[in-house]
Write an enzyme that holds these catalytic residues in place. Structure first.
Site, PDB file in Angstrom:
ATOM      1  N   ASN A 113     -10.932  -3.958   5.747  1.00 61.05           N
ATOM      2  CA  ASN A 113     -10.666  -5.140   4.929  1.00 61.05           C
ATOM      3  C   ASN A 113     -11.333  -6.342   5.583  1.00 61.05           C
ATOM      4  O   ASN A 113     -10.841  -6.872   6.569  1.00 61.05           O
ATOM      5  CB  ASN A 113      -9.142  -5.350   4.834  1.00 61.05           C
ATOM      6  CG  ASN A 113      -8.784  -6.602   4.057  1.00 61.05           C
ATOM      7  OD1 ASN A 113      -9.661  -7.248   3.455  1.00 61.05           O
ATOM      8  ND2 ASN A 113      -7.505  -6.956   4.052  1.00 61.05           N
ATOM      9  N   LYS A 156     -11.600  -9.278   4.461  1.00 60.40           N
ATOM     10  CA  LYS A 156     -10.954 -10.548   4.063  1.00 60.40           C
ATOM     11  C   LYS A 156     -12.040 -11.544   3.615  1.00 60.40           C
ATOM     12  O   LYS A 156     -12.983 -11.115   2.955  1.00 60.40           O
ATOM     13  CB  LYS A 156     -10.092 -11.060   5.208  1.00 60.40           C
ATOM     14  CG  LYS A 156      -9.111  -9.972   5.687  1.00 60.40           C
ATOM     15  CD  LYS A 156      -8.049 -10.442   6.599  1.00 60.40           C
ATOM     16  CE  LYS A 156      -7.146  -9.266   6.984  1.00 60.40           C
ATOM     17  NZ  LYS A 156      -6.024  -9.637   7.813  1.00 60.40           N
ATOM     18  N   HIS A 166      -1.529  -7.176  -0.550  1.00 59.89           N
ATOM     19  CA  HIS A 166      -1.715  -7.556   0.854  1.00 59.89           C
ATOM     20  C   HIS A 166      -0.804  -8.749   1.172  1.00 59.89           C
ATOM     21  O   HIS A 166      -0.615  -9.637   0.342  1.00 59.89           O
ATOM     22  CB  HIS A 166      -3.169  -7.910   1.125  1.00 59.89           C
ATOM     23  CG  HIS A 166      -3.475  -8.001   2.587  1.00 59.89           C
ATOM     24  ND1 HIS A 166      -3.125  -9.089   3.336  1.00 59.89           N
ATOM     25  CD2 HIS A 166      -4.042  -7.110   3.438  1.00 59.89           C
ATOM     26  CE1 HIS A 166      -3.481  -8.871   4.600  1.00 59.89           C
ATOM     27  NE2 HIS A 166      -4.040  -7.679   4.679  1.00 59.89           N
ATOM     28  N   GLU A 177      -1.231 -11.313   2.862  1.00 62.68           N
ATOM     29  CA  GLU A 177      -1.862 -12.638   2.739  1.00 62.68           C
ATOM     30  C   GLU A 177      -1.841 -13.113   1.289  1.00 62.68           C
ATOM     31  O   GLU A 177      -1.766 -14.307   1.020  1.00 62.68           O
ATOM     32  CB  GLU A 177      -3.285 -12.584   3.310  1.00 62.68           C
ATOM     33  CG  GLU A 177      -3.250 -12.529   4.832  1.00 62.68           C
ATOM     34  CD  GLU A 177      -4.435 -11.837   5.471  1.00 62.68           C
ATOM     35  OE1 GLU A 177      -5.460 -11.622   4.807  1.00 62.68           O
ATOM     36  OE2 GLU A 177      -4.321 -11.497   6.671  1.00 62.68           O
ATOM     37  N   GLU A 218       1.703  -2.547   6.810  1.00 66.82           N
ATOM     38  CA  GLU A 218       1.136  -3.613   7.626  1.00 66.82           C
ATOM     39  C   GLU A 218       2.225  -4.638   7.955  1.00 66.82           C
ATOM     40  O   GLU A 218       2.490  -5.543   7.138  1.00 66.82           O
ATOM     41  CB  GLU A 218       0.005  -4.320   6.877  1.00 66.82           C
ATOM     42  CG  GLU A 218      -1.194  -3.447   6.580  1.00 66.82           C
ATOM     43  CD  GLU A 218      -2.473  -4.266   6.452  1.00 66.82           C
ATOM     44  OE1 GLU A 218      -3.434  -3.935   7.118  1.00 66.82           O
ATOM     45  OE2 GLU A 218      -2.480  -5.254   5.697  1.00 66.82           O
ATOM     46  N   GLY A 236      -3.607  -9.790  12.641  1.00 65.83           N
ATOM     47  CA  GLY A 236      -4.427 -10.839  13.239  1.00 65.83           C
ATOM     48  C   GLY A 236      -3.820 -11.491  14.469  1.00 65.83           C
ATOM     49  O   GLY A 236      -4.267 -12.569  14.887  1.00 65.83           O
ATOM     50  N   SER A 251      -3.732  -5.445  13.716  1.00 56.92           N
ATOM     51  CA  SER A 251      -4.332  -5.512  15.061  1.00 56.92           C
ATOM     52  C   SER A 251      -4.771  -4.139  15.573  1.00 56.92           C
ATOM     53  O   SER A 251      -4.608  -3.822  16.751  1.00 56.92           O
ATOM     54  CB  SER A 251      -3.364  -6.183  16.058  1.00 56.92           C
ATOM     55  OG  SER A 251      -3.145  -7.531  15.699  1.00 56.92           O
TER      56      SER A 251
HETATM   57  P1  13P Z   1      -6.093  -7.253  11.536  1.00 57.51           P
HETATM   58  O1  13P Z   1      -6.659  -5.897  11.816  1.00 57.51           O
HETATM   59  O2  13P Z   1      -7.071  -8.364  11.739  1.00 57.51           O
HETATM   60  O3  13P Z   1      -4.796  -7.480  12.260  1.00 57.51           O
HETATM   61  O4  13P Z   1      -5.748  -7.305   9.971  1.00 57.51           O
HETATM   62  C1  13P Z   1      -5.043  -6.261   9.415  1.00 57.51           C
HETATM   63  C2  13P Z   1      -5.065  -6.417   7.951  1.00 57.51           C
HETATM   64  O5  13P Z   1      -4.479  -7.320   7.397  1.00 57.51           O
HETATM   65  C3  13P Z   1      -5.844  -5.419   7.188  1.00 57.51           C
HETATM   66  O6  13P Z   1      -5.565  -5.526   5.828  1.00 57.51           O
END
Ligand code: 13P
Length: 266
Positions: free
Chosen positions: A11, A13, A98, A100, A170, A176, A215
């Site tokens: 992903n 983003k 997701h 976010e 997640e 992150g 992460s």
């Molecule tokens: P990170 O791997 O940057 O923590 O993000 C995970 C994520 O949100 C994948 O969709």
């Protein structure tokens, strides 16, 4: 029993900043993806405008392409939105729910459910994301939150699902932050997800693949994909570094896997 070929989903983003950089990143991941295609499934999720340039790079390869979100209506007056039906012609996958999107864009369980159903109806493979927030984790409410999100997200997809539905666990506090979840916690939660899937979908939970995300990097990916119940990882930051993501593909390829019915043992 996890799927015999784990999935590593990248992903990206809202990255990278240009079409050229997106095409380059995809191209740089291809050698590892090709080398290990028999043992690891790889899918890339660029931002909408980079789907086409990345699709050109991936053409003729086994690497999947997906979008990070979709709208549930096929078309209409929804400024700024992109429908699952529009994506279906040239994407294999779509991510829905997701954290976010839930946190920054106010998506609730009902919207996520409509997106999941629309993605499946359009013929896309759907990654449905669930995950608890930090305070929910601290209060020991992970199980309740995940079960609620999952049951709500699966509203209307009972009859479809199957192999084309993937659930990604997640934890919000792990995304992150560099604080990847303890594999035991991830394993327990994935177990709960599998039990809930069986309950809701009324069929063996292993038909739906379950991933961990938060992460994940080359140093820890094996501790998740090596879990008996985990079918792969949804990767954010580390997937933006071609060398790191390529190492992750190699790490996962090196893991012993269950042999699915009809497959030859190596
Ligand atoms: P990170 O791997 O940057 O923590 O993000 C995970 C994520 O949100 C994948 O969709």
């Amino acid at each position: 029993m996890p799927a015999s070929r784990p999935l590593l989903a990248a992903n990206w983003k809202m990255n990278p900043l240009s079409a050229g950089a997106a095409a380059e990143l995809a191209g740089d991941v291809l050698p590892a993806a090709r080398e290990h295609a028999g043992r690891v499934e790889v899918a890339l999720f660029p931002p909408f405008p980079w789907l086409l340039p990345v699709a050109r790079v991936l053409e003729g390869t086994e690497v999947g392409l997906g979008a990070q979100d979709c709208h549930w209506e096929a078309s209409g007056a929804f400024t700024g939105e992109v429908s699952a039906a529009m994506l279906a012609g040239w994407c294999d996958w779509v991510i829905v729910g997701h954290s976010e999107r839930r946190i920054h864009f106010g998506e609730d369980d009902g919207m996520v459910a409509r997106k999941a159903a629309a993605g499946l109806a359009a013929g896309l493979d759907v990654i449905l994301c669930v995950g608890e927030r930090e305070e929910e984790f601290v209060d020991g409410r992970t199980g309740a939150v995940i079960e609620r999100q999952l049951r709500a997200g699966l509203e209307g997809v009972e009859a479809r699902g199957g192999r084309r539905l993937v659930v990604a666990y997640e934890p919000v506090w792990a995304i992150g932050t560099g604080r990847n979840a303890d594999p035991d916690h991830a394993g327990r939660t994935i177990g709960l997800i599998r039990r809930t899937l069986v309950d809701v979908l009324g069929r063996p939970g292993q038909e739906v693949r379950v991933l961990y995300g938060g992460s994940v990097n080359a140093a820890n990916v094996a501790s998740y994909v090596g879990l008996p119940t985990c079918d792969g990882c949804l990767v954010g930051g580390a997937s933006l570094k071609a060398a790191e993501f390529s190492r992750m593909i190699a790490e996962v390829a090196a893991l012993p896997r269950a042999v699915a019915a009809g497959e030859e043992a190596e």
